[in-house]
Design a protein around this motif. Sequence first.
Motif, PDB file in Angstrom:
ATOM      1  N   ASN A 164     -11.471  12.434  -5.416  1.00  0.00           N
ATOM      2  CA  ASN A 164     -11.862  11.079  -5.810  1.00  0.00           C
ATOM      3  C   ASN A 164     -12.732  10.423  -4.752  1.00  0.00           C
ATOM      4  N   TYR A 165     -12.398  10.683  -3.494  1.00  0.00           N
ATOM      5  CA  TYR A 165     -13.177  10.088  -2.402  1.00  0.00           C
ATOM      6  C   TYR A 165     -14.599  10.633  -2.392  1.00  0.00           C
ATOM      7  N   GLN A 166     -14.738  11.944  -2.550  1.00  0.00           N
ATOM      8  CA  GLN A 166     -16.069  12.540  -2.562  1.00  0.00           C
ATOM      9  C   GLN A 166     -16.901  12.026  -3.742  1.00  0.00           C
ATOM     10  N   GLU A 167     -16.265  11.869  -4.882  1.00  0.00           N
ATOM     11  CA  GLU A 167     -16.968  11.330  -6.040  1.00  0.00           C
ATOM     12  C   GLU A 167     -17.391   9.883  -5.787  1.00  0.00           C
ATOM     13  N   SER A 168     -16.517   9.133  -5.137  1.00  0.00           N
ATOM     14  CA  SER A 168     -16.857   7.741  -4.825  1.00  0.00           C
ATOM     15  C   SER A 168     -18.033   7.684  -3.865  1.00  0.00           C
ATOM     16  N   VAL A 169     -18.039   8.588  -2.875  1.00  0.00           N
ATOM     17  CA  VAL A 169     -19.152   8.624  -1.916  1.00  0.00           C
ATOM     18  C   VAL A 169     -20.453   8.948  -2.639  1.00  0.00           C
ATOM     19  N   ARG A 170     -20.399   9.918  -3.571  1.00  0.00           N
ATOM     20  CA  ARG A 170     -21.599  10.294  -4.310  1.00  0.00           C
ATOM     21  C   ARG A 170     -22.114   9.107  -5.143  1.00  0.00           C
ATOM     22  N   GLN A 190      -6.365  15.663  -4.712  1.00  0.00           N
ATOM     23  CA  GLN A 190      -6.891  14.745  -5.721  1.00  0.00           C
ATOM     24  C   GLN A 190      -7.582  13.560  -5.062  1.00  0.00           C
ATOM     25  N   TRP A 191      -6.947  13.060  -4.016  1.00  0.00           N
ATOM     26  CA  TRP A 191      -7.538  11.914  -3.296  1.00  0.00           C
ATOM     27  C   TRP A 191      -8.869  12.304  -2.677  1.00  0.00           C
ATOM     28  N   LYS A 192      -8.949  13.521  -2.117  1.00  0.00           N
ATOM     29  CA  LYS A 192     -10.201  13.984  -1.515  1.00  0.00           C
ATOM     30  C   LYS A 192     -11.301  14.091  -2.573  1.00  0.00           C
ATOM     31  N   GLN A 227       0.820  -1.203   0.000  1.00  0.00           N
ATOM     32  CA  GLN A 227       0.000   0.000   0.000  1.00  0.00           C
ATOM     33  C   GLN A 227       0.857   1.257   0.000  1.00  0.00           C
ATOM     34  N   GLN A 267       1.721   7.050  -6.659  1.00  0.00           N
ATOM     35  CA  GLN A 267       0.730   8.044  -7.074  1.00  0.00           C
ATOM     36  C   GLN A 267       1.237   9.464  -6.821  1.00  0.00           C
TER      37      GLN A 267
END
Length: 215
Positions: free
Chosen positions: A126-132, A122-124, A81, A88
Amino acid sequence: MTAVRQDAWSAEDDLILAEVTLRHIREGGTQLAAFEEVGQRIARTSAACGFRWNSCVRKRYEEAISNAKAQRQKRSYLRKQSSVVVSQIASYDGLVEDSKYKLDSMNEDTLSMDAVLRFLRQWKGNYQESVRQVKVLEKELRDKEEELGELRRVNDRLSKEVSEVQTDYRVVNDDYKALIQIMDRARKLAFLSEEEEELKSRFKMDANGNLERIE
């Protein structure tokens, strides 16, 4: 040159053998390397250490061996990990120049604070988009479950109606068959009665009291 001991194994020797072997298992090393290290510490051959471990000591540390293997897997997972995160971050900072770049060569000095911040932003995102997307999928799943529940209720109702219709059909069919049988028996009885009437002879009495056949 270290002398090779010929005396019996002591409790301290067994403890050293167990500690070193478990450490090698935990850190991803080999048991052979562990036996060599133990042999140097207690003046025995690696073969003797291996034989002692497999024949005696290992049986007393089964649970510890399982825990050490679990820790090794966890360390391996965390290491992978970390490599992914570093890769990245490096890609966002333009540090990867070609396919021959090795992650092992990276250290804290290689990464700038700006690169870390860009990666975290960028990670934030992507995370918000994943949550949506997860919320949208959860809503679709609930809708499908409600639709499935309604279809099941309709299916149960239709199945019940079909069962009732089939029962009524069997009753009507049985009544129809019984009626046909009654009609057949009545027709046969009527036919027999007619034949009997035709077969009966008719007689009349003359003036002298004698019976005369009537054709």
